[in-house]
Scaffold this motif. Structure first.
Motif, PDB file in Angstrom:
ATOM      1  N   GLN A  56       0.849  -1.188   0.000  1.00 47.59           N
ATOM      2  CA  GLN A  56       0.000   0.000   0.000  1.00 47.59           C
ATOM      3  C   GLN A  56       0.885   1.238   0.000  1.00 47.59           C
ATOM      4  OE1 GLN A  56      -3.299  -0.018   2.777  1.00 47.59           O
ATOM      5  NE2 GLN A  56      -2.902   2.111   3.258  1.00 47.59           N
ATOM      6  N   ASN A  57       0.575   2.185  -0.894  1.00 46.59           N
ATOM      7  CA  ASN A  57       1.308   3.445  -0.971  1.00 46.59           C
ATOM      8  C   ASN A  57       0.329   4.541  -1.365  1.00 46.59           C
ATOM      9  OD1 ASN A  57       3.056   5.556  -1.246  1.00 46.59           O
ATOM     10  ND2 ASN A  57       4.300   4.636  -2.856  1.00 46.59           N
ATOM     11  N   ARG A  58      -0.139   5.258  -0.383  1.00 41.69           N
ATOM     12  CA  ARG A  58      -1.044   6.382  -0.607  1.00 41.69           C
ATOM     13  C   ARG A  58      -0.318   7.664  -0.249  1.00 41.69           C
ATOM     14  NH1 ARG A  58      -6.081   3.765   2.618  1.00 41.69           N
ATOM     15  NH2 ARG A  58      -6.463   2.050   1.174  1.00 41.69           N
ATOM     16  N   LEU A  63       3.859   3.752   4.233  1.00 37.83           N
ATOM     17  CA  LEU A  63       3.812   2.644   3.277  1.00 37.83           C
ATOM     18  C   LEU A  63       3.665   1.330   4.022  1.00 37.83           C
ATOM     19  CD1 LEU A  63       5.554   4.912   1.743  1.00 37.83           C
ATOM     20  CD2 LEU A  63       6.276   3.014   0.343  1.00 37.83           C
ATOM     21  N   LEU A  64       2.901   0.427   3.448  1.00 39.06           N
ATOM     22  CA  LEU A  64       2.813  -0.939   3.937  1.00 39.06           C
ATOM     23  C   LEU A  64       3.603  -1.783   2.949  1.00 39.06           C
ATOM     24  CD1 LEU A  64       1.658  -3.130   5.822  1.00 39.06           C
ATOM     25  CD2 LEU A  64      -0.363  -3.192   4.338  1.00 39.06           C
ATOM     26  N   VAL A  65       4.631  -2.477   3.441  1.00 42.24           N
ATOM     27  CA  VAL A  65       5.500  -3.253   2.556  1.00 42.24           C
ATOM     28  C   VAL A  65       5.633  -4.683   3.072  1.00 42.24           C
ATOM     29  CG1 VAL A  65       6.825  -1.232   1.819  1.00 42.24           C
ATOM     30  CG2 VAL A  65       7.630  -2.582   3.749  1.00 42.24           C
ATOM     31  N   LYS A  66       5.998  -5.571   2.150  1.00 43.27           N
ATOM     32  CA  LYS A  66       6.303  -6.951   2.499  1.00 43.27           C
ATOM     33  C   LYS A  66       7.797  -7.149   2.313  1.00 43.27           C
ATOM     34  CE  LYS A  66       5.366 -11.730   1.484  1.00 43.27           C
ATOM     35  NZ  LYS A  66       4.872 -12.696   0.516  1.00 43.27           N
ATOM     36  N   LEU A  67       8.443  -7.625   3.362  1.00 47.39           N
ATOM     37  CA  LEU A  67       9.869  -7.934   3.336  1.00 47.39           C
ATOM     38  C   LEU A  67      10.010  -9.345   3.875  1.00 47.39           C
ATOM     39  CD1 LEU A  67      12.782  -6.794   2.905  1.00 47.39           C
ATOM     40  CD2 LEU A  67      12.777  -6.293   5.339  1.00 47.39           C
ATOM     41  N   GLN A  68      10.467 -10.250   3.037  1.00 49.61           N
ATOM     42  CA  GLN A  68      10.515 -11.679   3.359  1.00 49.61           C
ATOM     43  C   GLN A  68       9.111 -12.130   3.742  1.00 49.61           C
ATOM     44  OE1 GLN A  68      13.770 -12.258   6.106  1.00 49.61           O
ATOM     45  NE2 GLN A  68      15.231 -11.419   4.682  1.00 49.61           N
TER      46      GLN A  68
END
Length: 89
Positions: A56-58, A63-68
């Protein structure tokens, strides 16, 4: 190279660098300060060579990110210090 904040939702890229105060810092060259953005990102698990996906990037929001296998929320100030390779976005 593109800052993580410029990536759109659903994009995946490889981390090619981490900035601190606008300057690229090599891993292991921190001065032990927890006020150092690059050091903080590395403590959170962000390293060069890893894949990161933007969930998610508004504008104006973290930001909501996935790492591993983890999902993380990053403030825009920290996220702009993560550089993604131009061929990966």
């Amino acid at each position: 190279m593109t800052p993580l904040t410029q990536m759109k939702q659903g994009m995946t890229g490889k981390i090619v660098g981490i900035l601190n105060n606008g300057h690229r810092q090599q891993h292991g060259h921190g001065h032990g300060s927890h006020h150092n953005g690059a050091t903080r990102l590395r403590e959170m698990g962000f390293y060069e060579g890893q894949q990161v996906t933007v969930l998610q990037n508004r504008n104006g929001s973290p930001l909501l990110v996935k790492l591993q296998d983890s999902r993380m929320v990053l403030g825009r100030g920290l996220a702009k210090n993560i550089l993604i390779g131009s061929g990966n976005v």
